[in-house]
Write an enzyme that holds these catalytic residues in place. Structure first.
Site, mmCIF file in Angstrom:
data_model
loop_
_atom_site.group_PDB
_atom_site.id
_atom_site.type_symbol
_atom_site.label_atom_id
_atom_site.label_comp_id
_atom_site.label_asym_id
_atom_site.label_seq_id
_atom_site.Cartn_x
_atom_site.Cartn_y
_atom_site.Cartn_z
ATOM 1 N N LYS A 40 -109.054 7.953 0.889
ATOM 2 C CA LYS A 40 -109.979 8.156 2.022
ATOM 3 C C LYS A 40 -110.165 6.862 2.805
ATOM 4 O O LYS A 40 -110.193 5.783 2.211
ATOM 5 C CB LYS A 40 -111.356 8.581 1.511
ATOM 6 C CG LYS A 40 -111.457 10.021 1.077
ATOM 7 C CD LYS A 40 -112.898 10.340 0.726
ATOM 8 C CE LYS A 40 -113.069 11.757 0.205
ATOM 9 N NZ LYS A 40 -114.423 11.968 -0.336
ATOM 10 N N ARG A 78 -118.764 22.450 -5.422
ATOM 11 C CA ARG A 78 -119.247 23.370 -4.396
ATOM 12 C C ARG A 78 -118.596 24.744 -4.474
ATOM 13 O O ARG A 78 -119.247 25.743 -4.634
ATOM 14 C CB ARG A 78 -119.015 22.778 -2.998
ATOM 15 C CG ARG A 78 -120.093 21.806 -2.587
ATOM 16 C CD ARG A 78 -119.672 21.053 -1.388
ATOM 17 N NE ARG A 78 -118.360 20.455 -1.644
ATOM 18 C CZ ARG A 78 -117.861 19.438 -0.978
ATOM 19 N NH1 ARG A 78 -118.514 18.917 0.024
ATOM 20 N NH2 ARG A 78 -116.678 18.944 -1.285
ATOM 21 N N HIS A 83 -125.813 15.690 -2.239
ATOM 22 C CA HIS A 83 -125.765 14.659 -3.297
ATOM 23 C C HIS A 83 -127.142 14.498 -3.938
ATOM 24 O O HIS A 83 -127.263 14.404 -5.161
ATOM 25 C CB HIS A 83 -125.360 13.297 -2.716
ATOM 26 C CG HIS A 83 -123.953 13.212 -2.208
ATOM 27 N ND1 HIS A 83 -123.632 12.717 -0.967
ATOM 28 C CD2 HIS A 83 -122.769 13.542 -2.790
ATOM 29 C CE1 HIS A 83 -122.317 12.738 -0.803
ATOM 30 N NE2 HIS A 83 -121.775 13.241 -1.887
ATOM 31 N N SER A 89 -119.760 15.255 3.157
ATOM 32 C CA SER A 89 -119.861 14.076 4.017
ATOM 33 C C SER A 89 -118.877 14.216 5.186
ATOM 34 O O SER A 89 -119.216 13.902 6.322
ATOM 35 C CB SER A 89 -119.530 12.812 3.227
ATOM 36 O OG SER A 89 -120.454 12.643 2.186
HETATM 37 O O1 PNS Z 1 -116.809 11.308 -3.299
HETATM 38 P P1 PNS Z 1 -115.355 11.302 -3.685
HETATM 39 O O2 PNS Z 1 -114.536 10.538 -2.669
HETATM 40 O O3 PNS Z 1 -114.818 12.674 -3.957
HETATM 41 O O4 PNS Z 1 -115.266 10.479 -5.069
HETATM 42 C C1 PNS Z 1 -114.028 10.225 -5.684
HETATM 43 C C2 PNS Z 1 -114.147 9.039 -6.659
HETATM 44 C C3 PNS Z 1 -114.602 7.793 -5.916
HETATM 45 C C4 PNS Z 1 -115.153 9.396 -7.746
HETATM 46 C C5 PNS Z 1 -112.754 8.814 -7.300
HETATM 47 O O5 PNS Z 1 -111.795 8.554 -6.297
HETATM 48 C C6 PNS Z 1 -112.748 7.672 -8.326
HETATM 49 O O6 PNS Z 1 -113.200 7.847 -9.437
HETATM 50 N N1 PNS Z 1 -112.215 6.491 -7.925
HETATM 51 C C7 PNS Z 1 -112.123 5.331 -8.787
HETATM 52 C C8 PNS Z 1 -110.707 5.207 -9.419
HETATM 53 C C9 PNS Z 1 -110.600 6.170 -10.580
HETATM 54 O O7 PNS Z 1 -111.072 5.895 -11.659
HETATM 55 N N2 PNS Z 1 -109.998 7.372 -10.303
HETATM 56 C C10 PNS Z 1 -110.000 8.504 -11.219
HETATM 57 C C11 PNS Z 1 -108.945 8.442 -12.267
HETATM 58 S S1 PNS Z 1 -107.321 8.370 -11.636
#
Ligand code: PNS
Length: 165
Positions: free
Chosen positions: A42, A91, A18, A129
């Site tokens: 998650k 990645r 990150h 992570s």
């Molecule tokens: O590190 P991650 O868990 O891959 O991140 C995913 C994250 C938190 C960026 C994603 O789940 C997110 O944007 N959540 C907020 C809700 C949202 O706007 N979702 C995307 C459109 S459906």
């Protein structure tokens, strides 16, 4: 006009991968808002306060950074923050489908916010992570994959029996 990007994620916990994306993102954007968002699919190991603390500690020497948390739709948050970009690291091919789906959904929801992908540095291609937490849970050495504060916090979390978490 300042170019602002949101770097969203679970950051459970923040990894050196990150940090690499943030460092390189700062070459493209004037300001990056590192935001802990809820990922509904998650369950987390660290609570939000712990995750913020680890981000703050790991990013203390970076300038052009803000750390925040948000519970809601990412694109709405981006608008609130005057951000025109969403920064994500990619990645490998395995990330592609999920990232592509999310980027297209975000684009459908708001066409003014552009998702920008940076390829993860080769050094970090195998880290995530989740895999780091799994290694740490069973006593694996994760030095060099995470900032020192995260190493310490993971050790504390898993200090007792690994089955407890
Ligand atoms: O590190 P991650 O868990 O891959 O991140 C995913 C994250 C938190 C960026 C994603 O789940 C997110 O944007 N959540 C907020 C809700 C949202 O706007 N979702 C995307 C459109 S459906």
């Amino acid at each position: 006009m300042q170019r602002i990007a949101i770097y969203p994620g679970s950051f459970d916990p923040v990894t050196n991968g990150h940090l690499d994306i943030i460092k390189r993102g700062l070459k493209l954007f004037d300001k990056i808002i590192v935001t802990i968002l809820i990922n509904p699919s998650k369950t987390s190991l660290f609570n939000i306060t712990e995750r913020v603390e680890m981000l703050e500690n790991s990013l203390q020497h970076f300038s052009g950074i803000e750390i925040d948390t948000y519970n809601g739709l990412l694109v709405d948050y981006a608008v609130q923050k005057n951000a025109t970009g969403i920064l994500r690291g990619m990645r490998a091919v395995s990330d592609f489908e999920y990232e592509f789906q999310m980027a297209l959904m975000n684009r459908k929801l708001n066409r003014n916010v552009q998702t920008v992908f940076l390829m993860t540095g080769l050094r970090w291609i195998f880290t995530s992570s989740s895999i780091i937490k799994e290694a740490a849970r069973f006593g694996g050495k994760i030095n060099g994959m995470v900032p020192p504060i995260v190493n310490k916090k993971l050790k504390e979390k898993f200090a007792t029996s690994p089955d407890r978490r």
